[in-house]
Structures are given as structure tokens and as C-alpha cells.
Design an enzyme around this catalytic site. Structure first.
Site, short mmCIF file in Angstrom:
data_model
loop_
_atom_site.label_atom_id
_atom_site.label_comp_id
_atom_site.label_asym_id
_atom_site.label_seq_id
_atom_site.Cartn_x
_atom_site.Cartn_y
_atom_site.Cartn_z
N CYS B 144 0.73 -1.13 0.14
CA CYS B 144 -0.03 0.01 -0.11
C CYS B 144 1.00 1.28 0.14
CB CYS B 144 -0.95 0.05 1.12
SG CYS B 144 -2.09 -1.18 1.09
N HIS B 145 1.78 1.42 0.96
CA HIS B 145 2.56 2.70 0.96
C HIS B 145 4.06 2.28 1.38
CE1 HIS B 145 -1.65 3.35 2.34
NE2 HIS B 145 -1.52 4.59 1.41
N GLY B 146 4.49 1.15 1.04
CA GLY B 146 5.80 0.72 1.18
C GLY B 146 6.54 0.85 2.20
N PRO B 159 6.43 4.61 5.96
CA PRO B 159 5.69 5.25 6.86
C PRO B 159 5.06 4.54 7.99
CG PRO B 159 4.35 4.65 4.89
CD PRO B 159 5.85 3.97 4.90
#
Lengths: 406, 180
Positions: B144-146, B159
Site C-alpha cells: 500500500c505505502h511501501g 511510513p
């Protein structure tokens, strides 16, 4: 009405959106007769129980499943597994009974003190509309647990529509969404049961708008013209209403915690079985008088019409009662007929719970006849011949008001 | 006149006292009344009963992982190789975002058991299948956001603020664990 608020933000907002001044007018400043007795508590009580029903119903809807295979079990799931589910369900089921009890008393108050008479006819109509909506909501809601009484109650009541000539059967099929009470029926009943309370809220709003146009009637039934005859709603009637809430919550609590099933039927704890009708089908207590009227008449269509008519007749009551004096206090003869009518209504409820045979059938027929005689003959005739007592000019001349108010 | 004012003040004080006590009692009462309604939205008894579950580890070979469902969430059970254990243990704790020793995250070093939900916004990180991308630290990688997780399920990059959560569990015997 355009009073300024001390708080500047409030004043700014109210200037653009005057809900605060409207609310203040309605709940704080509203001039209310100073002689209202405790029978006037039942309007606010009906309001609070409506709120309680909506809140508890909303939470039940989060756990309930409207499907013929799951509905009964989901109610048991609410009773056993959901935190305080038993409490919320009992609040809702006992609450329905309490709602009707309160509204019956509220209507009786209106009948006794002539609150339906000019200029409050529309206020009265709106009240009857609320009552009809309540009947619909209660019936639909009772179907949802999908017990034996739910199923057969739904079957019997929807079959009432088959009495309509020519299109009756098609209407019933349309109501069911099939050829018997089944899953489509349960789904639509749930949907409508969720909708109706919000319609009631809307009509209640209109009921209050109409009420505030001429203000509350009062025990003397006279129009109040003097300023001293009225007091601001807050704090005098807010505190009185809150006291009423307290008393009501005690009674409500006794039923919820100690007698939660006393007002219902144990048969409804048996899951619905479309192939077996229970031995004795009876509606909840609050429908019994009307149920008795339905059964008193041996012709299907006529029975249904009589039952509907017994409620709809209330719409024309303001014109059937030809007497100009509102309150029973000054109508000695009507007062006696009033109590006979109340007694007759209770007897109707009692025979409604019995099997309609033998002398029960005879009693129910006499009571049904009297119900209509009261409205169609006694009331119009009484208005012409009754000698009313002298009506005071203002509430201070009423001998029942104590001297200290002078 | 003074006398009259005194009575007036007394009455006023008494009234405000009554007002205060009545209002506070009503508030406390309503708060109590509201609680059952709020609590009814918490997990019900049948949902809580599903919170305890046993899992069999015997058919997970070294170097492989398996995903199980527990409380509606994936549980990652990883049978770690010696190399993976070493990798997880030699990391300098001061380099970690959410410092935690690998020893504190496992009961038996070869078995890593974590809730496979990224601590960023709740996606399920990749890395359970041999063919999956495992990120820069050979553990898991959230698509999703690495966010990158290491072989101990600790966040190393991206994150996500926290490591993959370790559920409460215990070994019933050699090859069986009980979660919940």
C-alpha cells in the site's frame, strides 16, 4: 420572539438561522396555562418514549437480521450474546406497550377536557395520524422476531385487506411479495418498521406547531385571555415534565427488569412455523379493543370496516360533539357518559382477549354497538340537550383553583 | 426591607443548590443509562468466544510461512531459518524505528508469530509466499505505502510507525500453539 442573545456567537448565528429563538420560544418562554394538572404530562411522556424507542430500535437493528432463517436466532443472539442486548430488547418491547399506554391516557385526557374542539381540530387530527402510524409501526415490529405469534399475526392482519371487493386478493399478494407471508414480507416489514418512526417524528413536529398556535387546552376548557393566567414553560413545566419522566421511568423499569414478558405472549418464543397455527391467536393488549370490534361482526368486510371506522370516527369527533363547552367539569351528564365510554372500551379489550364464543361474543357485540352509539348518537344529542354548569370567565373564578393564586 | 432581602437571598441560594444537585443527578443518571447502549456495540459474547484458537505448526517447513485467520485478521506464522534468526538478532537496536529485541518477540527463536497487519493503515504486507517481494530487509513489504519489515517483523523503512504486532500465544506442545 426576536430577543437578543447575550452570547455574541449565538446572536450572530441566530440572526441568520433562528432555530435558537424558535426553540426558546417553544421550550422556555412559551406561555402555558398555569392550571394544568398531571394529565398534561402525557404529551411530553409520549415524546420521551418515542425517543427511547428510536434509540433502542436503532441499536437492535445493528444486530438483527431480517431473514426468515436467521431472524429468530438473531433475536436470541441479541438476548444472549450482545452486551446488554437483553436490556435493549426489553426496553424496546416493553417500551411499545408503554408508548400505547401513555398515548391512550393522552387521548383520554383530550376526550375528557374537550381538547379536540375548535380551534384545535387539526391538532387533534395530527394526533390521530400519529396514533395510526404507531399502530402500523407496532404491528410491523411485532412481526420481526419471527416467532409463531409474529408470523400468524402478520398473516391475519395482512389478510384483512382481502376483504376489499374485487382487488383484495391481488393487494394481499402485493403486500406479501409472494403467495404467503415469507422472506420478502419480512424484509419489507423491517424496512417500513425502520421508516415509520421518522415519519412519526415529522408529524409530532407538526403536532407541536399546531399546539403552540393556540397553546394547551386546560382543565377548565376555557380560552385564557388574561396574562396572569399563563406562566412561562420553563422552569415551571420543564420541571413538572421531568418529574413525570422520573415517575414513568420507575414504572418502566419495574416492567423491564422484573416483568419483561408479562405484556407479551410466550408462544412468540416458538420459531415461526408456516404449517401450524397456534391454538389461540391474540394481538398485543393494546390492540385488543379494536380486535374485539373486528370479531364482533360476523361479516368479513363489515368487520374490517367497523374496526377501521372505530378509529377513523375520531377524525370527525370535533363536529359530532356539538357542545360548545369543552371541559367535562362543566358537563355533568357528558362526564358520566365519558366514564361509561372508558369502561366500555376496557371491556372491549377484555373480551378481545377471549375466544369469541357464547356470552363473550354477545358482550363484544353490545360493547361494539355502544362504542359507535356514543359517538354517533349520544354526543350530538347531548350537545343539544345537556344543561351545562356556569363556565367561569377566567381560571381564577374557578372554585377549584385555590385562593392563593389571586 | 433588609429582612426581606435576606429571605430572598436564602430562597435564591436554596433554589440554585437544588438546581445544581438535580442537574448533576440527572446527568450522572443519563450517563449510566447511556452506557448499555454504547457497550452493546462492543464485541458480543460469541465474537469474543472466537478470540481463542489453536494452530498446528507441524506441516510448516523451515524457511516457509503460513497465514491463518484469527479474529478476522491474518496471523503470519514463519518457520525461520538459522540465517534469518541471525539477521534479526545482529541488528543494532538504535537503528530501529520501534526498538525491540528479537528475543522479546518470540518464544522459540525458529517460530515467529505476528499479526499480519501493517501498522501504517492496516493493509496486509507481502512476503508470505516464496514468490512475493519481501522488501529490503528480507521480511515483509507492504504494497500500500511501501513499508519494509525485517525477519523479526520489525519496521525498518517506510511510513509505518510500529512493528508487526505479536499476539498473545503459548505453546501447548511441540507443534501446537494457542492464540488468544
Amino acid at each position: 420572539m426576536a430577543k437578543k442573545f447575550k452570547n455574541k456567537t449565538l446572536a450572530w448565528l441566530d440572526y441568520r438561522l433562528p432555530i435558537f429563538s424558535v426553540l426558546r420560544e417553544a421550550l422556555v418562554d412559551h406561555p402555558t396555562p398555569r392550571n394544568l394538572n398531571y394529565w398534561w404530562n402525557f404529551g411530553s411522556l409520549a415524546g420521551i418514549i418515542l425517543v427511547i424507542m428510536i434509540v433502542s430500535g436503532l441499536l437492535l437493528s445493528m444486530h438483527y437480521v431480517a431473514h426468515v432463517d436467521l431472524a429468530f436466532d438473531s433475536v436470541e443472539h441479541i438476548m444472549r450474546d450482545v452486551n446488554y442486548g437483553w436490556l435493549i430488547r426489553y426496553i424496546h418491547s416493553v417500551g411499545a406497550s408503554m408508548f400505547f399506554l401513555i398515548v391512550y391516557i393522552h387521548i383520554s385526557r383530550g376526550l375528557y377536557y374537550g381538547s379536540y374542539k375548535s380551534p384545535r381540530e387539526v391538532l387533534w387530527w395530527l394526533g390521530i395520524i400519529i396514533f395510526l402510524l404507531m399502530i402500523a409501526a407496532a404491528f410491523l415490529g411485532y412481526t420481526l422476531p419471527w416467532g409463531q405469534m409474529s408470523f400468524w399475526g402478520a398473516t391475519v392482519i395482512t389478510n384483512l385487506f382481502s376483504a376489499i371487493p374485487l382487488v383484495g386478493d391481488s393487494i394481499v399478494t402485493w403486500l406479501w411479495g409472494g403467495f404467503s407471508v415469507d422472506n420478502p414480507t419480512l424484509n419489507r416489514f423491517y424496512s417500513l418498521h425502520f421508516l415509520i418512526p421518522f415519519i412519526i417524528v415529522g408529524v409530532v413536529f407538526l403536532h407541536i406547531v399546531a399546539l403552540h398556535k393556540f397553546g394547551s387546552n386546560n382543565p377548565t376548557g376555557i380560552d385564557l385571555t388574561l396574562k396572569q393566567e399563563k406562566i412561562p414553560f420553563h422552569p415551571y413545566y420543564t420541571i413538572k415534565d421531568f418529574f413525570g419522566f422520573g415517575v414513568f421511568f420507575i414504572i418502566f423499569g419495574i416492567f423491564i427488569f422484573f416483568l419483561p414478558n408479562s405484556l407479551g405472549h410466550p408462544v412468540n418464543y416458538i420459531p415461526a412455523d408456516p404449517l401450524v397455527t397456534p391454538e389461540h391467536i391474540v394481538p398485543e393488549w393494546y390492540f385488543l379493543p379494536f380486535y374485539a370490534i373486528l370479531r364482533a361482526i360476523p361479516f368479513k368486510l363489515l368487520g374490517v370496516l367497523a374496526m377501521l371506522g372505530s378509529i377513523l370516527i375520531l377524525f370527525v369527533l370535533p363536529w359530532l360533539d356539538t357542545c360548545k363547552v369543552r371541559s367535562c367539569r362543566f358537563r355533568p351528564i357528558y362526564k358520566q357518559f365519558y366514564w361509561i365510554f372508558i369502561f366500555n372500551f376496557i371491556v372491549l379489550g377484555w373480551v378481545g382477549s377471549k375466544v369469541p364464543e357464547g356470552h363473550y361474543l354477545i358482550i363484544s357485540r353490545i360493547c361494539t354497538a355502544y362504542y359507535f352509539v356514543h359517538f354517533l348518537i349520544i354526543l350530538p344529542v347531548l350537545g343539544m340537550f345537556e344543561k351545562t354548569l356556569p363556565v367561569p370567565l377566567n381560571i381564577f373564578k374557578n372554585p377549584r383553583v385555590k385562593k392563593k393564586y389571586k | 426591607m433588609i429582612n426581606k432581602n435576606k429571605i430572598f437571598k436564602l430562597k435564591k441560594d436554596r433554589r440554585s443548590f437544588l438546581k445544581l444537585t438535580t442537574t448533576s443527578m440527572a446527568t450522572i443518571g443519563s450517563a449510566f443509562a447511556v452506557w448499555p447502549f454504547i457497550d452493546s456495540m462492543n464485541p458480543s459474547a460469541d465474537v469474543l468466544a472466537l478470540g481463542i484458537k489453536e494452530f498446528d505448526l507441524s506441516n510448516i517447513e523451515e524457511g516457509f510461512s503460513k497465514t491463518f485467520k484469527w479474529r478476522g485478521k491474518p496471523i503470519f506464522i514463519k518457520h525461520r531459518t538459522k540465517q534469518e534468526i541471525n539477521e534479526a538478532r545482529k541488528v543494532n537496536l538504535s537503528k530501529l524505528k520501534d526498538p525491540q529485541k528479537d528475543e522479546d518477540r518470540v518464544i522459540k527463536p525458529e517460530w515467529l508469530i505476528v499479526v499480519g497487519v501493517c501498522s501504517h493503515l492496516g493493509c496486509i504486507p507481502l512476503g508470505q509466499k516464496k514468490s512475493d517481494t519481501r522488501g529490503d530487509f528480507n521480511g515483509w513489504f507492504c504494497p500500500c505505502h511501501g513499508s519494509h519489515y525485517d525477519t523479526s517483523g520489525r519496521v525498518r523503512k517506510g511510513p509505518a510507525p510500529k512493528n508487526l504486532k505479536v499476539p498473545k500465544y503459548k505453546f501447548i506442545n511441540e507443534n501446537k500453539i494457542k492464540i488468544g
